[in-house]
Scaffold this motif. Sequence first.
Motif, PDB file in Angstrom:
ATOM      1  N   ASN A   1      40.337  43.315  40.023  1.00 23.20           N
ATOM      2  CA  ASN A   1      39.782  41.982  40.208  1.00 23.20           C
ATOM      3  C   ASN A   1      41.201  41.220  40.773  1.00 23.20           C
ATOM      4  OD1 ASN A   1      38.062  39.801  40.438  1.00 23.20           O
ATOM      5  ND2 ASN A   1      38.457  39.355  38.445  1.00 23.20           N
ATOM      6  N   GLY A   2      41.815  41.772  41.729  1.00 29.92           N
ATOM      7  CA  GLY A   2      43.021  40.871  42.401  1.00 29.92           C
ATOM      8  C   GLY A   2      42.568  39.819  43.416  1.00 29.92           C
ATOM      9  N   GLY A   3      43.504  38.934  43.781  1.00 26.11           N
ATOM     10  CA  GLY A   3      42.828  38.086  44.826  1.00 26.11           C
ATOM     11  C   GLY A   3      43.491  38.432  46.382  1.00 26.11           C
ATOM     12  N   PHE A   4      43.850  37.493  46.806  1.00 31.21           N
ATOM     13  CA  PHE A   4      44.452  37.588  48.124  1.00 31.21           C
ATOM     14  C   PHE A   4      46.062  38.043  48.320  1.00 31.21           C
ATOM     15  CE2 PHE A   4      40.708  35.515  49.580  1.00 31.21           C
ATOM     16  CZ  PHE A   4      40.282  35.750  50.584  1.00 31.21           C
TER      17      PHE A   4
ATOM     18  N   PRO B   1      35.765  38.516  42.464  1.00 24.25           N
ATOM     19  CA  PRO B   1      35.762  36.970  41.856  1.00 24.25           C
ATOM     20  C   PRO B   1      36.878  36.046  41.913  1.00 24.25           C
ATOM     21  CG  PRO B   1      34.446  38.574  40.529  1.00 24.25           C
ATOM     22  CD  PRO B   1      35.316  39.376  41.533  1.00 24.25           C
ATOM     23  N   THR B   2      38.141  36.909  41.858  1.00 26.62           N
ATOM     24  CA  THR B   2      39.394  36.137  42.017  1.00 26.62           C
ATOM     25  C   THR B   2      39.507  35.623  43.245  1.00 26.62           C
ATOM     26  OG1 THR B   2      40.363  37.473  40.049  1.00 26.62           O
ATOM     27  CG2 THR B   2      41.669  36.230  41.760  1.00 26.62           C
TER      28      THR B   2
ATOM     29  N   ALA C   1      42.810  41.647  50.657  1.00 29.34           N
ATOM     30  CA  ALA C   1      42.144  41.159  49.524  1.00 29.34           C
ATOM     31  C   ALA C   1      41.411  42.261  48.816  1.00 29.34           C
ATOM     32  CB  ALA C   1      41.348  39.917  49.504  1.00 29.34           C
ATOM     33  N   ASP C   2      41.201  41.997  47.549  1.00 30.02           N
ATOM     34  CA  ASP C   2      40.520  42.816  46.566  1.00 30.02           C
ATOM     35  C   ASP C   2      38.874  42.898  46.742  1.00 30.02           C
ATOM     36  OD1 ASP C   2      42.535  44.092  45.644  1.00 30.02           O
ATOM     37  OD2 ASP C   2      42.141  43.755  43.315  1.00 30.02           O
ATOM     38  N   GLY C   3      38.248  44.049  46.885  1.00 30.63           N
ATOM     39  CA  GLY C   3      36.899  43.982  46.802  1.00 30.63           C
ATOM     40  C   GLY C   3      36.226  43.723  45.586  1.00 30.63           C
ATOM     41  N   VAL C   4      34.840  43.482  45.405  1.00 29.15           N
ATOM     42  CA  VAL C   4      34.153  43.083  44.277  1.00 29.15           C
ATOM     43  C   VAL C   4      34.074  44.176  43.405  1.00 29.15           C
ATOM     44  CG1 VAL C   4      31.816  43.571  45.003  1.00 29.15           C
ATOM     45  CG2 VAL C   4      32.080  41.890  43.389  1.00 29.15           C
ATOM     46  N   LEU C   5      34.252  45.606  43.782  1.00 26.59           N
ATOM     47  CA  LEU C   5      34.159  46.640  42.723  1.00 26.59           C
ATOM     48  C   LEU C   5      35.622  47.171  42.403  1.00 26.59           C
ATOM     49  CD1 LEU C   5      31.226  48.869  44.163  1.00 26.59           C
ATOM     50  CD2 LEU C   5      31.243  47.134  42.419  1.00 26.59           C
ATOM     51  N   GLU C   6      36.782  46.565  42.824  1.00 28.72           N
ATOM     52  CA  GLU C   6      38.207  46.773  42.375  1.00 28.72           C
ATOM     53  C   GLU C   6      38.498  46.354  41.103  1.00 28.72           C
ATOM     54  OE1 GLU C   6      41.158  48.782  43.527  1.00 28.72           O
ATOM     55  OE2 GLU C   6      39.821  48.283  45.103  1.00 28.72           O
ATOM     56  N   LYS C   7      38.683  47.429  40.219  1.00 33.45           N
ATOM     57  CA  LYS C   7      38.626  47.090  38.846  1.00 33.45           C
ATOM     58  C   LYS C   7      39.514  45.959  38.446  1.00 33.45           C
ATOM     59  CE  LYS C   7      36.623  51.414  37.048  1.00 33.45           C
ATOM     60  NZ  LYS C   7      36.913  52.664  36.426  1.00 33.45           N
TER      61      LYS C   7
END
Length: 332
Positions: free
Chosen positions: A157-160, A185-186, A149-155
């Motif tokens: 904002n992808g999901g799983f 968030p996603t 998944a993407d982390g919170v600072l990944e611009k």
Amino acid sequence: MPVIDFHCDVLSKMREDTGITFQNDPKLDVTYDRLRQGEVSLQCFAIYLSERWGIPRYEYILDQIDVFKSRVMTTAEGVRWLRWKEDAAELQKEIGTASRVDNARQLPWGLISVEGADGFEGSLFYVKMCYELGVRFLGITWNYANWAADGVLEKRNGGFTEKGKKLIDLSNEIGLLLDVSHLSPTGFWELTERTVRPFIASHSNAKSICPHPRNLTDEQIRAIIAMDGRIGMTFVPWFVREGGDGPVRPEELLPHIEHFCSLGAENSLMIGSDFDGIDSWIKGLEHPGRYPDFAELLCKHYSESMVRRWFSGNALSYLNVHLPEKAAADAK
């Protein structure tokens, strides 16, 4: 007042420096002596893979499990390993029946989590093996993207990813509990739709009070409350107060607590200090030995029973329900 702390980064420090001893080493925030001083009944030890170590590898996770077993559990009288619902019931009994003097005599328990799935190298088999080795919580990401998944600072904002969705399913199946601190968030909202077990945010504060990306929005807080998850208020100064000059003080956690409670989180709030994962500290809350002072501060504003829930009761009620049963595992 017994304490359960859901996040510290002792193990990665001890892996990097083999000369560190857990008993009372000044290089650590969390030490055995300070756990006893602060009446910490249960400390969650996160396995964090530092970016300084290069490409994340499964052996780095195994190294830190070994650090816990060979250098933390063997300290002084010992740290007991909490892995099962039966262990949580024993801890509940100790906290519920012991006097203050008895609590000070009880040996602390340790719980292991992994902070970021990166080190599993995309292998669900490795995930399952770590569960078998005693890991009970998984923070899906650190701040950036990994195979799951993407982390919170990944611009972006992808999901799983597709494999990340399989990780959720496996975790639900085997009883590995999930942690959304650091998740995008996603990813957060995708997880609420897919998981069948309530998750935690082990070390995050309220974004309405301090607008750091690592803190939780009101909508996220309500979602965690609705599923009977848990939120660990954290002592990272820049998650407590945005910018500003001068030291952050324990009183500045009060607006976060008040905001959590205004949203209905009285029975969801716990502690996730992030000790040993920070290089600056709240003045007067620099290590576990300061917990009695923090309890005294909170008891000036809230009932003792409420403070006890935040210090240990809410975390323990979650563990009592959602940890796997050893008896059931042995019967398989």
